[in-house]
Write an enzyme that holds these catalytic residues in place. Structure first.
Site, PDB file in Angstrom:
ATOM      1  CG  ASP A 265       0.139  -5.198  -1.837  1.00  0.00           C
ATOM      2  OD1 ASP A 265       1.201  -4.641  -1.466  1.00  0.00           O
ATOM      3  OD2 ASP A 265      -0.861  -4.545  -2.184  1.00  0.00           O
TER       4      ASP A 265
HETATM    5  C1  BGC Z   1       0.866  -1.431  -1.808  1.00  0.00           C
HETATM    6  C2  BGC Z   1       1.653  -1.896  -3.006  1.00  0.00           C
HETATM    7  C3  BGC Z   1       3.076  -1.394  -2.889  1.00  0.00           C
HETATM    8  C4  BGC Z   1       3.672  -1.898  -1.597  1.00  0.00           C
HETATM    9  C5  BGC Z   1       5.118  -1.500  -1.380  1.00  0.00           C
HETATM   10  C6  BGC Z   1       1.562  -1.779  -0.501  1.00  0.00           C
HETATM   11  O1  BGC Z   1       0.923  -1.135   0.546  1.00  0.00           O
HETATM   12  O2  BGC Z   1      -0.427  -1.983  -1.840  1.00  0.00           O
HETATM   13  O3  BGC Z   1       1.054  -1.435  -4.181  1.00  0.00           O
HETATM   14  O4  BGC Z   1       3.806  -1.798  -4.004  1.00  0.00           O
HETATM   15  O5  BGC Z   1       2.903  -1.381  -0.526  1.00  0.00           O
HETATM   16  O6  BGC Z   1       5.248  -0.165  -1.094  1.00  0.00           O
END
Ligand code: BGC
Length: 718
Positions: A265
């Site tokens: 993540d």
């Molecule tokens: C989220 C993810 C997401 C990523 C990219 C993160 O803050 O937890 O689920 O895919 O951002 O936007």
């Protein structure tokens, strides 16, 4: 007020508004320029050979650069070798930022449809929109289990039951990947609260992990064949997910046979050696921990060898090669984007998701023989939320709100609008409400209240519960339309209103779908993917959570992310174990407000001829017949729960192991068959560190919700 401003700015930042097109979390309005299509010559080599040739042609700098993200949403290309950059984007409800595509319903609503065939089509349409804009990887779907009703991201996930979440996700993945886009099932694992997502260590025993929190991921990998997986922010049992060997190597790869790549993540690495040695393949959004400055010393000291990097590249590039991502132009000019077909599908998914929770006196659907004057009001009547907030939010300009849609589909009625200010009503408004034949009162959370980054309140915000009580006291025909990503406090008002619809967050056609259900242009067939409780502490998990989930803290959201030295990690004990959702309500004999699997229809269904039989192979088959005995075409979801009559270990009273959504014309019948497989009877035995089923008597319980069981069939397993 200050909190609300902060929440709004966090949500907007996560949504990509007012953010420069640079290496920040959220980027907006990106365009993929398809200039660097490589195209692999058919040289007779296997894909594996091609990957080996490529890796051996890369120098160490190029290898290392590949391990960190490119421009926040991409995987680096290597122009020297003709390798293009590959793009990824959020998320489960549709494409965003490249620019935003059709806004489909949120993950929780997809689960509420209980219809894998439909969700596979949704996945395929979303995949097509990604391809149309040159984006090859979907950052989703999300399948973390609904452990507490207030988790800020419940709306993105697929409910409290592992089987339902897993089947829904697998269907979505099949569709999306068939359209040529790799899915990254997320967030592995135990991101069941966003209260303090970077600093909460989810402490879970192995059996609970295997039976509650991991099965949906396993189904996504084994049934959906997802080629990507994203780790979560939180540590699990003391080890950050991005370097948790037990999760991403021992279970995911070695046990489940996952053959794709694992990405982190955004900003969730905490060391260099850990992720490299334990199974991570890609640090997003950039190589903060995985870069030449951090890796070179480890290579020199021998802690990491170049072959470790090659192994990672085999998984990352190998997956992309095998999927054909490098062997095509990034933009598929034949793929449809934001077209009438996708909008129609989004609306169908929204229609099938809406759950009719309550309908006394058959008040709904509203027809001219019952009512003439309708007041439409409430916070979400005009400002109808289409999604929860954060990275999954798809920003479309064509959202249809409930009020406008009711105007479109309610031309036979006299509609009046009472504009929303707060929970107070003027004398004139009171007269309007009292004088109406029915009131449609729209309540819910906005995307900056129910969002990634923090958890939300159990009660409806802005004293909307007070408003419901005031309006229902004035008009006995008050219909509440709930737009929230999960369950909320209802006990203080539910008994005062005759009809309630749960509409979750339904994407850009939310208003249209809700209006069609209200006026009977469509028959509701959604079923709750979670239990709605009468009281907050009816959930066992609440004892192992936080006292005030909705208390917003900027420090928790923003301070010390990615830095274990700033603000310490604290433990969230999952002491309730298997007692999540209906499993707990059954075990503790608590009456839910609305049971898992509950959802009414405008027609009626009857069960008959339920029987259990063994096939020649010793497999148990359960059959029953469902008949539409009402006066409208409609769909019922037949649910199969398994009960283990005698077990040496504690087992939940019953567990969902199958379901079928059956569409029937008036008077029509259909026979339904469930085949019970061995793994439907198994539990995870921590002593054996494996799955097993004990021989003896079991029950197949068939019903229309976890609390409306229509037939119990006994069978033996040996
Ligand atoms: C989220 C993810 C997401 C990523 C990219 C993160 O803050 O937890 O689920 O895919 O951002 O936007």
């Amino acid at each position: 007020m200050f909190d609300e401003l902060l929440k709004k700015s966090i949500a907007n930042m996560m949504n990509g508004e007012s953010v420069d097109d640079n290496d920040s979390v959220a980027m907006h309005k990106k365009t993929v320029e398809d200039v660097d299509f490589m195209g692999i010559e058919d040289s007779g080599q296997t894909v594996e050979d091609q990957v080996e040739i490529l890796i051996s042609a890369m120098n160490v700098e190029e290898k290392v650069r590949m391990l960190g993200g490119y421009k926040a949403l991409g995987i680096h290309g290597i122009p020297r070798l003709g390798l293009p950059a590959i793009w990824c984007s959020d998320a489960t409800s549709g494409l965003r930022c490249f620019p935003d595509g059709t806004a489909f319903p949120a993950g929780i609503a997809m689960a509420a449809a209980w219809n894998p065939v439909l969700i596979e089509q949704v996945g395929a349409a979303i995949g097509e929109e990604f391809r149309a804009k040159g984006v090859s990887i979907i950052l989703g779907p999300g399948v973390n289990i609904y452990r507490v009703p207030t988790c800020g991201r419940n709306f993105e996930y697929m409910g409290e039951d592992p089987h339902l979440a897993g089947k829904t996700a697998a269907a979505y993945i099949r569709g999306a990947q068939a359209s040529g886009v790799i899915t990254t099932i997320k967030h592995f694992a135990c991101n069941n609260s966003d209260y303090d997502r970077h600093k909460t260590d989810s402490v879970v025993d192995e059996r609970t992990l295997r039976e509650i929190y991991l099965p949906a991921f396993k189904m996504a990998v084994q049934e959906g064949r997802s080629k990507g997986l994203m780790t979560s922010y939180n540590p699990v049992n003391g080890i950050y997910a991005s370097e948790n060997r037990h999760l991403i190597t021992e279970i995911l790869r070695d046990e489940w046979g996952f053959d794709g790549f694992v990405l982190s993540d955004w900003n969730s690495l905490y060391s260099t050696n850990g992720p490299i040695k334990n199974g991570l393949d890609l640090e997003m959004p950039n190589g903060k921990w995985l870069n030449m400055d951090t890796i070179q010393p480890l290579l020199e000291s021998g802690k990491i060898e170049e072959k470790d990097l090659d192994n990672i590249l085999r998984r990352l590039l190998g997956t992309l090669f095998k999927f054909g991502v490098y062997d095509r132009p990034q933009i598929d000019t034949t793929a449809q984007f934001y077209c009438p077909e996708h909008l129609a599908l989004a609306e169908q998914a929204a229609l099938e998701s809406i759950v009719l929770l309550k309908n006394e006196r058959n008040l709904l659907p509203l027809t001219t023989d019952k009512v003439k004057n309708i007041v439409v009001m409430g916070r979400t009547a005009q400002d109808t939320p289409t999604g929860g907030g954060g990275s999954s939010y798809v920003l479309t300009e064509n959202n249809v709100d409930i009020l406008s849609a009711m105007g479109m589909y309610g031309t036979d009625f006299h509609l009046e609008h009472v504009p929303y200010r707060n929970h107070r009503l003027t004398a004139g408004e009171k007269v309007q409400i009292t004088g109406a034949d029915a009131v449609v009162l729209c309540v819910g959370f906005q995307h900056y209240e129910e969002t990634e980054c923090f958890d939300r309140t159990w009660k409806l915000s802005k004293k909307q519960d007070v408003l419901i009580r005031k309006v229902s006291a004035l008009n006995p025909n008050t219909i509440v339309v709930l737009s929230t990503g999960g369950g909320v406090e209802t006990e203080s008002w539910i008994h005062d209103v005759p009809a309630v619809l749960h509409s979750f967050f339904l994407g850009e056609t939310a208003g249209t779908a809700i209006a069609k259900i209200i006026f009977g242009k469509a028959n509701p067939s959604g079923k709750l993917p979670f239990t709605m409780a009468k009281r907050w502490d009816d959930f066992a998990s609440i004892a192992n959570y936080v006292d005030n989930p909705g208390a917003f803290s900027f420090v928790r959201v923003a301070y010390g992310q990615g830095n274990p030295e700033k603000r310490k990690v604290w433990k969230m004990q999952y002491n309730e174990g298997l007692n999540i959702g209906y499993r707990h309500f059954d075990n503790a004999k608590i009456k839910p407000q609305f049971a898992f699997g509950h959802g009414l229809s405008y027609t009626e269904f009857e069960f008959s001829d339920a029987s259990a039989a063994k096939t020649e192979d010793g497999i148990t088959e359960i059959t029953c017949t469902l008949t539409n005995t009402g006066s409208r075409t409609g769909a019922e979801v037949v649910q199969l729960y398994i009960h283990d009559v005698v077990s040496s270990l504690y087992r939940p009273e019953k567990e969902l192991k199958g379901y079928q959504k059956v569409f029937l014309q008036v008077g029509e019948s259909q026979q339904i068959t469930f085949v019970i497989k061995e793994h439907d009877l198994q539990y995870f035995d921590p002593a054996e560190n494996g799955w097993g089923a004990e021989s003896g008597e079991f029950e197949a319980r068939i019903g229309t919700s976890s609390r409306n069981i229509r037939a119990i069939l006994k069978f033996q397993y040996s």
